[in-house]
Design a protein around this motif. Structure first.
Motif, PDB file in Angstrom:
ATOM      1  N   PHE A   1       0.830  -1.208   0.000  1.00  0.00           N
ATOM      2  CA  PHE A   1       0.000   0.000   0.000  1.00  0.00           C
ATOM      3  C   PHE A   1       0.863   1.255   0.000  1.00  0.00           C
ATOM      4  CE2 PHE A   1      -2.265   3.419   2.165  1.00  0.00           C
ATOM      5  CZ  PHE A   1      -3.500   3.411   1.545  1.00  0.00           C
ATOM      6  N   TYR A   2       1.795   1.335   0.937  1.00  0.00           N
ATOM      7  CA  TYR A   2       2.606   2.540   1.034  1.00  0.00           C
ATOM      8  C   TYR A   2       3.691   2.595  -0.035  1.00  0.00           C
ATOM      9  CZ  TYR A   2       0.332   4.165   5.236  1.00  0.00           C
ATOM     10  OH  TYR A   2      -0.598   4.657   6.109  1.00  0.00           O
ATOM     11  N   GLY A   3       4.200   1.444  -0.437  1.00  0.00           N
ATOM     12  CA  GLY A   3       5.159   1.438  -1.531  1.00  0.00           C
ATOM     13  C   GLY A   3       4.539   1.923  -2.826  1.00  0.00           C
ATOM     14  N   CYS A   4       3.312   1.476  -3.094  1.00  0.00           N
ATOM     15  CA  CYS A   4       2.605   1.923  -4.295  1.00  0.00           C
ATOM     16  C   CYS A   4       2.334   3.417  -4.236  1.00  0.00           C
ATOM     17  CB  CYS A   4       1.305   1.140  -4.454  1.00  0.00           C
ATOM     18  SG  CYS A   4       0.337   1.594  -5.912  1.00  0.00           S
ATOM     19  N   ASN A   5       1.909   3.916  -3.066  1.00  0.00           N
ATOM     20  CA  ASN A   5       1.673   5.348  -2.917  1.00  0.00           C
ATOM     21  C   ASN A   5       2.949   6.146  -3.163  1.00  0.00           C
ATOM     22  OD1 ASN A   5      -1.123   6.110  -2.164  1.00  0.00           O
ATOM     23  ND2 ASN A   5      -0.823   4.628  -0.542  1.00  0.00           N
ATOM     24  N   ALA A   6       4.079   5.615  -2.688  1.00  0.00           N
ATOM     25  CA  ALA A   6       5.348   6.312  -2.879  1.00  0.00           C
ATOM     26  C   ALA A   6       5.732   6.360  -4.356  1.00  0.00           C
ATOM     27  CB  ALA A   6       6.439   5.621  -2.064  1.00  0.00           C
ATOM     28  N   ILE A   7       5.574   5.236  -5.052  1.00  0.00           N
ATOM     29  CA  ILE A   7       5.923   5.188  -6.475  1.00  0.00           C
ATOM     30  C   ILE A   7       5.048   6.139  -7.279  1.00  0.00           C
ATOM     31  CG2 ILE A   7       5.968   3.708  -8.519  1.00  0.00           C
ATOM     32  CD1 ILE A   7       6.656   1.380  -6.654  1.00  0.00           C
ATOM     33  N   VAL A   8       3.752   6.148  -6.974  1.00  0.00           N
ATOM     34  CA  VAL A   8       2.839   7.051  -7.681  1.00  0.00           C
ATOM     35  C   VAL A   8       3.205   8.505  -7.409  1.00  0.00           C
ATOM     36  CG1 VAL A   8       0.451   7.850  -7.809  1.00  0.00           C
ATOM     37  CG2 VAL A   8       0.942   5.402  -7.780  1.00  0.00           C
ATOM     38  N   SER A   9       3.533   8.817  -6.146  1.00  0.00           N
ATOM     39  CA  SER A   9       3.905  10.195  -5.802  1.00  0.00           C
ATOM     40  C   SER A   9       5.142  10.640  -6.572  1.00  0.00           C
ATOM     41  CB  SER A   9       4.156  10.302  -4.291  1.00  0.00           C
ATOM     42  OG  SER A   9       2.979  10.011  -3.552  1.00  0.00           O
TER      43      SER A   9
ATOM     44  N   ARG B   1      12.900  13.884  -1.693  1.00  0.00           N
ATOM     45  CA  ARG B   1      13.084  14.322  -0.302  1.00  0.00           C
ATOM     46  C   ARG B   1      11.752  14.468   0.434  1.00  0.00           C
ATOM     47  NH1 ARG B   1      13.847  18.928  -3.406  1.00  0.00           N
ATOM     48  NH2 ARG B   1      12.449  20.675  -2.907  1.00  0.00           N
ATOM     49  N   ALA B   2      10.660  14.592  -0.320  1.00  0.00           N
ATOM     50  CA  ALA B   2       9.339  14.698   0.306  1.00  0.00           C
ATOM     51  C   ALA B   2       8.667  13.337   0.462  1.00  0.00           C
ATOM     52  CB  ALA B   2       8.442  15.625  -0.511  1.00  0.00           C
ATOM     53  N   VAL B   3       9.099  12.358  -0.322  1.00  0.00           N
ATOM     54  CA  VAL B   3       8.441  11.054  -0.331  1.00  0.00           C
ATOM     55  C   VAL B   3       9.210  10.000   0.470  1.00  0.00           C
ATOM     56  CG1 VAL B   3       7.628   9.166  -1.803  1.00  0.00           C
ATOM     57  CG2 VAL B   3       7.379  11.547  -2.565  1.00  0.00           C
ATOM     58  N   LEU B   4      10.515   9.922   0.246  1.00  0.00           N
ATOM     59  CA  LEU B   4      11.311   8.842   0.838  1.00  0.00           C
ATOM     60  C   LEU B   4      11.351   8.852   2.365  1.00  0.00           C
ATOM     61  CD1 LEU B   4      14.322   8.660  -1.659  1.00  0.00           C
ATOM     62  CD2 LEU B   4      12.178   7.356  -1.646  1.00  0.00           C
ATOM     63  N   PRO B   5      11.353  10.017   3.040  1.00  0.00           N
ATOM     64  CA  PRO B   5      11.409   9.994   4.505  1.00  0.00           C
ATOM     65  C   PRO B   5      10.258   9.259   5.166  1.00  0.00           C
ATOM     66  CG  PRO B   5      12.043  12.160   3.720  1.00  0.00           C
ATOM     67  CD  PRO B   5      11.525  11.398   2.527  1.00  0.00           C
ATOM     68  N   TRP B   6       9.079   9.252   4.542  1.00  0.00           N
ATOM     69  CA  TRP B   6       7.981   8.476   5.126  1.00  0.00           C
ATOM     70  C   TRP B   6       7.823   7.116   4.464  1.00  0.00           C
ATOM     71  CZ3 TRP B   6       4.319   6.886   1.713  1.00  0.00           C
ATOM     72  CH2 TRP B   6       4.099   7.642   0.576  1.00  0.00           C
ATOM     73  N   ALA B   7       8.193   7.009   3.204  1.00  0.00           N
ATOM     74  CA  ALA B   7       7.959   5.765   2.473  1.00  0.00           C
ATOM     75  C   ALA B   7       8.920   4.662   2.885  1.00  0.00           C
ATOM     76  CB  ALA B   7       8.065   6.018   0.969  1.00  0.00           C
ATOM     77  N   VAL B   8      10.202   4.960   2.940  1.00  0.00           N
ATOM     78  CA  VAL B   8      11.196   3.919   3.229  1.00  0.00           C
ATOM     79  C   VAL B   8      11.010   3.324   4.624  1.00  0.00           C
ATOM     80  CG1 VAL B   8      13.655   3.447   3.501  1.00  0.00           C
ATOM     81  CG2 VAL B   8      12.866   4.844   1.580  1.00  0.00           C
TER      82      VAL B   8
END
Length: 248
Positions: free
Chosen positions: A177-185, A193-200
């Motif tokens: 779920f969160y990996g897909c949201n990160a890729i789409v973002s 820098r806005a996506v990886l801090p919460w996604a990883v």
């Protein structure tokens, strides 16, 4: 050809045994995806280029609502079979998991979808539009469905370890779920820098839930999932408020 050809496969599958029907389902899906990808590449100006951004965003939101609603229905059905305190606790934890997933998508995702699709359309990135509206959402839905399956398995036995497959469904579903949201973002053009801090961290912790769920009671595993979702929600909310805070 796109609708009628695969419709024949779906109709035929209704009268066949399940182990054969699933083969037809998979074939129909592959054909539909292949035809959509091919048409978008050969004739983008006839299809995906003319996409209505608001309509696409609304359709995706309704699709996610249906999946979340089915998850809640599954939880209610399982709890209704056992009105004991254990089932009630797991039902409440399961509801929190689904609610937080819905919060993440509709509080932060829908606005990102509209703005992201507009950016992709402005630079004629039709492959990006196709990926983020038709293909990647199915990974998100697969994650939610897997999580719901794990919750349904946990409710009848709240103090037992989750079966290994259910542990994979819980941790893997959250990671998906969160990996897909990160890729789409990232595909929509948001900076890493806005996506990886919460996604990883979220994806890593979700994957770690798989072995943890094999040694702790199901109630603890779901409680840990709730904690993870709360932490990532609080982090994203804080970052969003900081970005929108007035500067002096």
């Amino acid at each position: 050809m796109y609708n009628g050809g695969t419709a024949v496969l779906w109709l035929l599958s209704a009268s066949l045994p399940l182990h054969i029907a699933v083969v037809l389902w998979a074939t129909a899906i592959v054909v539909e995806i292949g035809m959509m990808a091919l048409s978008a590449r050969l004739w983008p100006d006839r299809g995906i280029a003319g996409i209505n951004i608001e309509h696409a965003s609304e359709r995706l939101g309704l699709f996610v609502i249906i999946v979340l609603g089915e998850s809640i229905f599954t939880i209610v059905t399982e709890v209704s079979d056992d009105w004991g305190p254990g089932a009630g606790l797991l039902g409440a934890l399961g509801f929190l998991v689904v609610a937080l997933l819905g919060w993440a998508f509709f509080q932060y995702g829908t606005g990102t979808v509209t703005a992201g699709l507009e950016r992709l359309q402005a630079r004629s990135d039709f492959a990006g539009i196709l990926q983020t509206t038709l293909f990647m959402p199915f990974l998100l839905v697969l994650g939610v469905t897997a999580i719901a399956g794990a919750i349904a398995t946990a409710i009848p036995a709240p103090y037992e370890h989750l079966p290994f497959g259910s542990g994979i469904s819980l941790g893997g579903g959250l990671a998906l779920f969160y990996g897909c949201n990160a890729i789409v973002s990232l595909r929509y053009g948001q900076p890493p820098r806005a996506v990886l801090p919460w996604a990883v961290p979220t994806v890593v912790i979700a994957v770690l839930l798989i072995p943890v769920s094999a040694v702790v009671p199901a109630a603890v595993a779901l409680a840990l999932a709730v904690v993870v979702l709360l932490l990532v929600t609080v982090y994203v909310e804080i970052q969003r408020r900081r970005r929108h805070a007035p500067t002096s």
